[in-house]
Design a protein around this motif. Structure first.
Motif, PDB file in Angstrom:
ATOM      1  N   ASN A 236       0.813  -1.214   0.000  1.00  0.00           N
ATOM      2  CA  ASN A 236       0.000   0.000   0.000  1.00  0.00           C
ATOM      3  C   ASN A 236       0.852   1.272   0.000  1.00  0.00           C
ATOM      4  OD1 ASN A 236      -2.543   1.312   0.038  1.00  0.00           O
ATOM      5  ND2 ASN A 236      -2.275   1.708   2.213  1.00  0.00           N
ATOM      6  N   GLU A 237       1.901   1.324   0.813  1.00  0.00           N
ATOM      7  CA  GLU A 237       2.721   2.530   0.875  1.00  0.00           C
ATOM      8  C   GLU A 237       3.446   2.774  -0.442  1.00  0.00           C
ATOM      9  OE1 GLU A 237       5.934   4.939   3.540  1.00  0.00           O
ATOM     10  OE2 GLU A 237       5.079   3.105   4.341  1.00  0.00           O
ATOM     11  N   THR A 238       3.933   1.718  -1.085  1.00  0.00           N
ATOM     12  CA  THR A 238       4.603   1.861  -2.382  1.00  0.00           C
ATOM     13  C   THR A 238       3.624   2.405  -3.418  1.00  0.00           C
ATOM     14  OG1 THR A 238       6.059   0.019  -1.842  1.00  0.00           O
ATOM     15  CG2 THR A 238       5.912   0.636  -4.158  1.00  0.00           C
ATOM     16  N   THR A 239       2.404   1.908  -3.392  1.00  0.00           N
ATOM     17  CA  THR A 239       1.374   2.386  -4.318  1.00  0.00           C
ATOM     18  C   THR A 239       1.074   3.861  -4.068  1.00  0.00           C
ATOM     19  OG1 THR A 239       0.386   0.190  -4.428  1.00  0.00           O
ATOM     20  CG2 THR A 239      -0.995   2.029  -5.134  1.00  0.00           C
ATOM     21  N   LEU A 240       0.944   4.222  -2.794  1.00  0.00           N
ATOM     22  CA  LEU A 240       0.664   5.620  -2.460  1.00  0.00           C
ATOM     23  C   LEU A 240       1.809   6.537  -2.881  1.00  0.00           C
ATOM     24  CD1 LEU A 240      -0.981   5.168   1.051  1.00  0.00           C
ATOM     25  CD2 LEU A 240      -2.118   5.923  -1.056  1.00  0.00           C
ATOM     26  N   LEU A 241       3.049   6.104  -2.673  1.00  0.00           N
ATOM     27  CA  LEU A 241       4.200   6.909  -3.097  1.00  0.00           C
ATOM     28  C   LEU A 241       4.237   7.059  -4.614  1.00  0.00           C
ATOM     29  CD1 LEU A 241       6.957   5.626  -0.663  1.00  0.00           C
ATOM     30  CD2 LEU A 241       5.976   7.929  -0.739  1.00  0.00           C
ATOM     31  N   PHE A 242       3.933   5.967  -5.324  1.00  0.00           N
ATOM     32  CA  PHE A 242       3.859   6.036  -6.787  1.00  0.00           C
ATOM     33  C   PHE A 242       2.799   7.053  -7.209  1.00  0.00           C
ATOM     34  CE2 PHE A 242       1.557   4.827 -10.617  1.00  0.00           C
ATOM     35  CZ  PHE A 242       2.567   4.927 -11.562  1.00  0.00           C
TER      36      PHE A 242
ATOM     37  N   TYR B 293     -12.262  24.532  -7.485  1.00  0.00           N
ATOM     38  CA  TYR B 293     -12.139  23.088  -7.278  1.00  0.00           C
ATOM     39  C   TYR B 293     -11.427  22.404  -8.444  1.00  0.00           C
ATOM     40  CZ  TYR B 293     -13.286  18.187  -6.713  1.00  0.00           C
ATOM     41  OH  TYR B 293     -13.196  16.816  -6.589  1.00  0.00           O
ATOM     42  N   CYS B 294     -10.516  21.504  -8.106  1.00  0.00           N
ATOM     43  CA  CYS B 294      -9.823  20.674  -9.092  1.00  0.00           C
ATOM     44  C   CYS B 294      -9.848  19.231  -8.607  1.00  0.00           C
ATOM     45  CB  CYS B 294      -8.379  21.146  -9.263  1.00  0.00           C
ATOM     46  SG  CYS B 294      -7.407  20.083 -10.358  1.00  0.00           S
ATOM     47  N   PRO B 295     -10.424  18.323  -9.387  1.00  0.00           N
ATOM     48  CA  PRO B 295     -10.474  16.925  -8.940  1.00  0.00           C
ATOM     49  C   PRO B 295      -9.076  16.316  -8.782  1.00  0.00           C
ATOM     50  CG  PRO B 295     -11.297  17.139 -11.198  1.00  0.00           C
ATOM     51  CD  PRO B 295     -11.095  18.515 -10.680  1.00  0.00           C
ATOM     52  N   PHE B 296      -8.112  16.759  -9.587  1.00  0.00           N
ATOM     53  CA  PHE B 296      -6.753  16.213  -9.460  1.00  0.00           C
ATOM     54  C   PHE B 296      -6.130  16.591  -8.126  1.00  0.00           C
ATOM     55  CE2 PHE B 296      -7.248  16.815 -14.153  1.00  0.00           C
ATOM     56  CZ  PHE B 296      -7.497  15.481 -14.427  1.00  0.00           C
ATOM     57  N   THR B 297      -6.358  17.825  -7.696  1.00  0.00           N
ATOM     58  CA  THR B 297      -5.873  18.234  -6.372  1.00  0.00           C
ATOM     59  C   THR B 297      -6.576  17.416  -5.298  1.00  0.00           C
ATOM     60  OG1 THR B 297      -5.429  20.479  -7.147  1.00  0.00           O
ATOM     61  CG2 THR B 297      -5.643  20.174  -4.769  1.00  0.00           C
ATOM     62  N   ASP B 298      -7.876  17.256  -5.437  1.00  0.00           N
ATOM     63  CA  ASP B 298      -8.656  16.471  -4.476  1.00  0.00           C
ATOM     64  C   ASP B 298      -8.087  15.051  -4.362  1.00  0.00           C
ATOM     65  OD1 ASP B 298     -10.622  15.614  -2.747  1.00  0.00           O
ATOM     66  OD2 ASP B 298     -12.278  15.893  -4.138  1.00  0.00           O
ATOM     67  N   TRP B 299      -7.859  14.380  -5.482  1.00  0.00           N
ATOM     68  CA  TRP B 299      -7.333  13.009  -5.460  1.00  0.00           C
ATOM     69  C   TRP B 299      -5.911  12.975  -4.909  1.00  0.00           C
ATOM     70  CZ3 TRP B 299      -9.202  12.561 -11.131  1.00  0.00           C
ATOM     71  CH2 TRP B 299     -10.578  12.400 -11.148  1.00  0.00           C
TER      72      TRP B 299
ATOM     73  N   ASP C 125       1.611   9.535  -5.489  1.00  0.00           N
ATOM     74  CA  ASP C 125       2.056  10.877  -5.113  1.00  0.00           C
ATOM     75  C   ASP C 125       2.962  11.458  -6.197  1.00  0.00           C
ATOM     76  OD1 ASP C 125       2.402  13.179  -3.534  1.00  0.00           O
ATOM     77  OD2 ASP C 125       4.084  12.293  -2.446  1.00  0.00           O
ATOM     78  N   TYR C 126       3.956  10.696  -6.625  1.00  0.00           N
ATOM     79  CA  TYR C 126       4.860  11.166  -7.688  1.00  0.00           C
ATOM     80  C   TYR C 126       4.120  11.345  -9.007  1.00  0.00           C
ATOM     81  CZ  TYR C 126       8.854  10.489  -4.634  1.00  0.00           C
ATOM     82  OH  TYR C 126       9.742  10.583  -3.604  1.00  0.00           O
ATOM     83  N   PHE C 127       3.223  10.404  -9.308  1.00  0.00           N
ATOM     84  CA  PHE C 127       2.437  10.510 -10.537  1.00  0.00           C
ATOM     85  C   PHE C 127       1.663  11.832 -10.568  1.00  0.00           C
ATOM     86  CE2 PHE C 127      -1.809  10.256 -12.384  1.00  0.00           C
ATOM     87  CZ  PHE C 127      -1.486  10.068 -13.722  1.00  0.00           C
ATOM     88  N   PHE C 128       0.967  12.150  -9.460  1.00  0.00           N
ATOM     89  CA  PHE C 128       0.173  13.379  -9.425  1.00  0.00           C
ATOM     90  C   PHE C 128       1.043  14.621  -9.520  1.00  0.00           C
ATOM     91  CE2 PHE C 128      -3.496  10.912  -7.681  1.00  0.00           C
ATOM     92  CZ  PHE C 128      -4.417  11.304  -8.636  1.00  0.00           C
TER      93      PHE C 128
END
Length: 130
Positions: free
Chosen positions: A3-9, A60-66, A11-14
């Protein structure tokens, strides 16, 4: 992937995706080959800020929200409403005034939309007259 690796990925993707979107929104009107796409993308961006903003809050920006959902899952707190404010604070090492950042973003966004409309109209008129 845990889960943490996915979240870090994510984060960098966004970071990369959102930064690229901002750059394209500011400059996509410059090149003839990207002007029509730019008009659609900047229009969708402004629609998000204003149209979705009626429901979720102006700007509002959905990308910021995600992205903020990912950052909260990674343990970050105190995230501002503005993506740009967050990164300006990070890069410059001090807290930017949120109102100033919002005005800057709105002026640049509307300016890019107007430039896109003008350039697309000019291209359409040129093509029509050939």
């Amino acid at each position: 992937m845990d889960n943490e690796t996915t979240l870090l990925f994510l984060d960098y993707f966004f970071v990369v995706f959102h930064f690229s979107l901002i750059v394209f929104n500011l400059t996509g009107w410059i090149w003839k080959k990207t002007r029509r796409l730019h008009l659609y993308v900047i229009s969708a961006t402004i629609f998000s800020w204003v149209g979705l903003g009626v429901i979720y809050g102006l700007g509002y920006c959905p990308f910021t929200d995600w992205h903020w959902q990912v950052k909260r899952a990674l343990g970050e707190t105190g995230l501002p409403a503005s993506y740009l404010k967050y990164y300006l604070d990070q890069v410059f090492g001090f807290s930017w005034n949120p109102f100033t950042v919002d005005i800057l973003v709105a002026v640049l966004g509307v300016g890019a939309l107007l430039l896109s409309i003008i350039m697309n109209y000019r291209d359409w008129k040129k093509q029509k007259n050939q």
